[in-house]
Design a protein around this motif. Structure first.
Motif, PDB file in Angstrom:
ATOM      1  N   PRO A 134       0.825  -1.206   0.000  1.00  0.00           N
ATOM      2  CA  PRO A 134       0.000   0.000   0.000  1.00  0.00           C
ATOM      3  C   PRO A 134       0.860   1.257   0.000  1.00  0.00           C
ATOM      4  O   PRO A 134       2.030   1.225   0.368  1.00  0.00           O
ATOM      5  N   ALA A 135       0.241   2.353  -0.429  1.00  0.00           N
ATOM      6  CA  ALA A 135       0.950   3.630  -0.382  1.00  0.00           C
ATOM      7  C   ALA A 135       1.169   4.021   1.080  1.00  0.00           C
ATOM      8  O   ALA A 135       0.445   3.597   1.971  1.00  0.00           O
ATOM      9  N   ARG A 136       2.197   4.807   1.315  1.00  0.00           N
ATOM     10  CA  ARG A 136       2.486   5.385   2.624  1.00  0.00           C
ATOM     11  C   ARG A 136       2.883   4.352   3.672  1.00  0.00           C
ATOM     12  O   ARG A 136       2.841   4.627   4.862  1.00  0.00           O
ATOM     13  N   VAL A 137       3.234   3.127   3.269  1.00  0.00           N
ATOM     14  CA  VAL A 137       3.857   2.236   4.247  1.00  0.00           C
ATOM     15  C   VAL A 137       5.337   2.601   4.319  1.00  0.00           C
ATOM     16  O   VAL A 137       5.878   3.244   3.422  1.00  0.00           O
ATOM     17  N   ASP A 138       5.970   2.157   5.410  1.00  0.00           N
ATOM     18  CA  ASP A 138       7.411   2.356   5.546  1.00  0.00           C
ATOM     19  C   ASP A 138       8.078   1.212   4.788  1.00  0.00           C
ATOM     20  O   ASP A 138       8.236   0.122   5.319  1.00  0.00           O
ATOM     21  N   TRP A 204       4.094  -1.748  12.817  1.00  0.00           N
ATOM     22  CA  TRP A 204       4.444  -0.336  12.758  1.00  0.00           C
ATOM     23  C   TRP A 204       4.546   0.147  11.315  1.00  0.00           C
ATOM     24  O   TRP A 204       4.078   1.244  10.979  1.00  0.00           O
ATOM     25  N   ALA A 205       5.129  -0.695  10.450  1.00  0.00           N
ATOM     26  CA  ALA A 205       5.395  -0.254   9.082  1.00  0.00           C
ATOM     27  C   ALA A 205       4.123  -0.164   8.259  1.00  0.00           C
ATOM     28  O   ALA A 205       4.079   0.588   7.289  1.00  0.00           O
ATOM     29  N   SER A 206       3.089  -0.925   8.626  1.00  0.00           N
ATOM     30  CA  SER A 206       1.929  -1.033   7.745  1.00  0.00           C
ATOM     31  C   SER A 206       1.136   0.253   7.637  1.00  0.00           C
ATOM     32  O   SER A 206       0.362   0.412   6.699  1.00  0.00           O
ATOM     33  N   ASN A 207       1.255   1.158   8.590  1.00  0.00           N
ATOM     34  CA  ASN A 207       0.484   2.398   8.599  1.00  0.00           C
ATOM     35  C   ASN A 207      -1.017   2.111   8.553  1.00  0.00           C
ATOM     36  O   ASN A 207      -1.765   2.730   7.810  1.00  0.00           O
ATOM     37  N   ASN A 208      -1.397   1.113   9.321  1.00  0.00           N
ATOM     38  CA  ASN A 208      -2.785   0.689   9.373  1.00  0.00           C
ATOM     39  C   ASN A 208      -3.124   0.556  10.852  1.00  0.00           C
ATOM     40  O   ASN A 208      -2.329   0.017  11.619  1.00  0.00           O
ATOM     41  N   LYS A 209      -4.278   1.075  11.241  1.00  0.00           N
ATOM     42  CA  LYS A 209      -4.557   1.099  12.686  1.00  0.00           C
ATOM     43  C   LYS A 209      -4.704  -0.308  13.249  1.00  0.00           C
ATOM     44  O   LYS A 209      -4.231  -0.591  14.344  1.00  0.00           O
ATOM     45  N   TYR A 210      -5.354  -1.180  12.479  1.00  0.00           N
ATOM     46  CA  TYR A 210      -5.470  -2.562  12.958  1.00  0.00           C
ATOM     47  C   TYR A 210      -4.089  -3.186  13.146  1.00  0.00           C
ATOM     48  O   TYR A 210      -3.803  -3.835  14.158  1.00  0.00           O
ATOM     49  N   HIS A 212      -1.288  -1.679  13.579  1.00  0.00           N
ATOM     50  CA  HIS A 212      -0.576  -1.017  14.676  1.00  0.00           C
ATOM     51  C   HIS A 212      -0.987  -1.611  16.018  1.00  0.00           C
ATOM     52  O   HIS A 212      -0.148  -2.014  16.831  1.00  0.00           O
ATOM     53  N   GLU A 300      -2.029  -5.851   6.179  1.00  0.00           N
ATOM     54  CA  GLU A 300      -1.654  -5.277   4.889  1.00  0.00           C
ATOM     55  C   GLU A 300      -0.775  -6.209   4.060  1.00  0.00           C
ATOM     56  O   GLU A 300      -0.336  -5.834   2.986  1.00  0.00           O
TER      57      GLU A 300
END
Lengths: 476, 142
Positions: A134-138, A204-210, A212, A300
């Motif tokens: 996905p976009a905006r992942v680390d 942490w890297a996924s930038n997804n609240k679930y 996280h 993700e």
């Protein structure tokens, strides 16, 4: 009449079978392939032995023992890696079949007879699926996290004594341990401790609240449950006087026939439970509980990246069971109380030991699966309470008890045999019974857990409804 | 005895595992289709459009667990050398096995009770800290 496990005759998929479907669903063809696969390897091995056996033995005799051990260790490493990866695939199918059995479903039964080719189909499908980032992942960490999980799960097995040592006919020994380290137990603990990085970095890297929340939960859970494991191993070190080597700890159990599980049943249960929590499996799958967090830290992840997490979980189960078997269940010894294979270092005994060891591992994994599909999930506060207020105090108490027992001289004598150590066993069982009684007493006097249902509702005043015609609002 | 070969094997194993992993990652990157879209690249949060970044503050209790783990794990590791040596300290062969280290202590007349008491003081401190954390309510998650 549909059979319980067979394909349903009237389902749409069977009306237009492709040629491939016809082949892989034909029991006769699958049986023939299975027969060939069973018959060919022994014939091939015998032929290879007749052709190359003697030169190989001569070559082995001529090589330097250190180099021979190194080459043998490399072969063992490849073999165990092969077994672990393929057993993972088989276990995924077994898990789905067992869950289907428990939930009265069919389970996978389309691909191949009895669904036996399902792992291969899964593997191919994992490969062919799109690898979504996905976009905006680390991105670097997003890619690194499954690698860490997989590599850590794959490198923790070398210190496990799979089949003891083998004495060569011309003198010298080979150890079936891939690497016989002095720090065996510490190596296992250290490598397993790294496992948390894969999970927390993925979250942490996924930038997804679930993801996280899942990663955070998994980190807290895995850290908390590492402490009972550490204390449990500490107790075993006190029992098996003065070594960190897994093969020595295992040897002392088989020499007396007194497995550590009999000396420390409560500790065995603690370490077993902590192992469930370490692998993030139900009832401790808080990090990936579907109803709250979709898939938790790997929400993700798709394609083989997801498969790497999956493989890592199963490899963790296998290695965790192998460590339990070594530390508590007497390793490759088939029966407690008697030393059947202890001291028998022939090559055929090593083969039997290897199979018994893996049999025990698969038995423990069967227990994992039954627990997963029968025990409901904990709430997160219950999970933390179980670790910090339950398992850690009990484990600390057991460490103190074992320390005192060793100080007053009640410890296992490796030369005395089962009967000679009977007093030690009796004392340990007594202490465990007393501790169990204390735990039950404590549980009985603490408050019952808060559940959804409230049994003792306070009395409420019921206002009598007014009779019709006195100003009441009619809902009719 | 552990030889350098044993550690070499572990190095080989690590390299093998990393290369398997790298092979899988490269293969799946090459084989699978690649289709991007604005909506498809959003984080999956059950179909709801994600509201700002996921990496925000989180509950301090997770942090406390990490700190507690650090303290406890270091303390457990500190207990390991004691656990390895303790059972054999009072035996005669300990003097030769650990000559120059603890064997001398055993010969000087230090008994099992001494070693138990010395680790007992440490363990008591650990337990006092544990009870303090318990009473402070750090383990309360509800």
């Amino acid at each position: 009449m549909p059979t319980r496990w067979g394909a349903l005759p009237n389902s749409g998929i069977d009306k237009n079978p492709t040629p491939v479907d016809r082949i892989i669903r034909d029991p006769k063809i699958v049986a023939a392939v299975a027969l060939v696969m069973l018959v060919l390897p022994p014939i091939g091995l015998t032929a290879a032995w007749l052709a190359f056996g003697q030169p190989l033995l001569d070559l082995m005799k001529a090589t330097d023992p250190a180099i021979l051990q190194f080459v043998f260790s490399l072969i063992m490493m490849g073999l165990v890696l092969f077994i672990v990866i393929h057993l993972c695939a088989a276990l995924i199918l077994a898990e789905r079949k067992i869950s289907a059995f428990i939930q009265d479903r069919q389970g996978p039964n389309r691909v191949g007879f009895f669904g036996l080719l399902q792992p291969i189909a899964d593997g191919i499908k994992f490969m062919l699926k799109e690898d979504v980032t996905p976009a905006r992942v680390d991105k670097p960490i997003f890619i690194l996290a499954p690698c860490i999980a997989f590599v850590v799960a794959m490198i923790s097995f070398p210190v496990i004594p799979w089949a003891g040592t083998v004495e060569l006919p011309w003198g010298g020994t080979l150890t079936t341990q891939v690497a016989s380290l002095d720090i065996g137990v510490l190596y296992i603990l250290a490598i397993n401790g790294l496992g948390v990085y894969g999970v927390v970095l993925a979250g942490w890297a996924s930038n997804n609240k679930y993801a996280h929340y899942g990663g955070m939960r998994a980190a807290a859970q895995m850290l908390s449950y590492e402490i009972p494991i550490g204390l449990g191993v500490l107790v075993l070190l006190l029992v098996s006087s003065g070594t960190l080597r897994l093969e020595v700890i295992q040897d002392q159990q088989t020499a007396t026939g007194l497995w550590n599980v009999f000396l420390h049943p409560i500790m065995f249960l603690l370490v077993l439970t902590a192992n469930y929590a370490e692998t993030n499996r139900a009832p401790f799958d808080l990090a990936e509980c579907e109803q709250e967090l979709i898939a938790g830290f790997h929400t993700e992840y798709s394609s083989m990246k997801f498969a790497l997490f999956f493989l890592a979980e199963y490899a963790h189960m296998i290695i965790g069971s192998a460590v339990l078997v070594t530390l508590f269940l007497g390793g490759w010894e088939p029966l407690p109380g008697v030393s059947l294979l202890h001291g028998n270092n022939t090559w055929w005994a090593a083969l039997i030991k290897f199979h018994i060891f893996w049999g025990k591992i698969i038995g423990l994994i069967g227990l994992y699966m039954l627990v997963r599909w029968t025990v409901p999930r904990f709430r997160f506060d219950q999970l933390m309470k179980l670790a910090w207020k339950g398992m850690i105090p009990i484990a600390m108490a057991l460490v103190v008890i074992e320390g005192v027992l060793v100080a007053v001289g009640i410890k296992v004598d490796p030369t005395a045999g089962f009967v000679g150590n009977f007093g030690v066993l009796a004392v340990h069982l007594l202490v465990n019974a007393v501790l169990l009684g204390f735990i039950l007493w404590q549980l009985s006097r603490t408050k019952a857990p808060v559940t959804g249902r409230q049994d003792n509702l306070p009395e409420i005043e019921v206002v009598p409804s007014r009779p019709a015609g006195q100003g009441g609002v009619s809902h009719a | 005895m552990t030889t350098p070969g044993d550690y070499a094997i572990i190095a080989v194993l690590i390299v093998t595992a990393i290369s398997i992993c790298a092979g899988i990652m490269v293969a799946t990157h090459i084989i699978g289709p690649k289709r991007h879209g604005r909506v498809k690249d959003m984080p999956y949060e059950s179909g709801v459009d994600p509201v700002h970044d996921a990496r925000q503050r989180f509950n301090v209790r997770f942090y406390l667990v990490a700190v507690l783990f650090l303290v406890f794990d270091v303390e457990i590791i500190f207990l390991y050398p004691w656990a390895v040596l303790f059972p054999s300290l009072d035996q005669p062969e300990a003097a030769s096995a650990y000559a120059g280290t603890v064997g001398d202590l055993a010969n000087l007349g230090y008994t099992n009770g001494f070693f138990l008491a010395s680790i007992g003081i440490f363990f008591t401190l650990l337990t006092i800290g544990f009870i303090y954390e318990w009473r402070k309510g750090i383990f309360r998650w509800d």
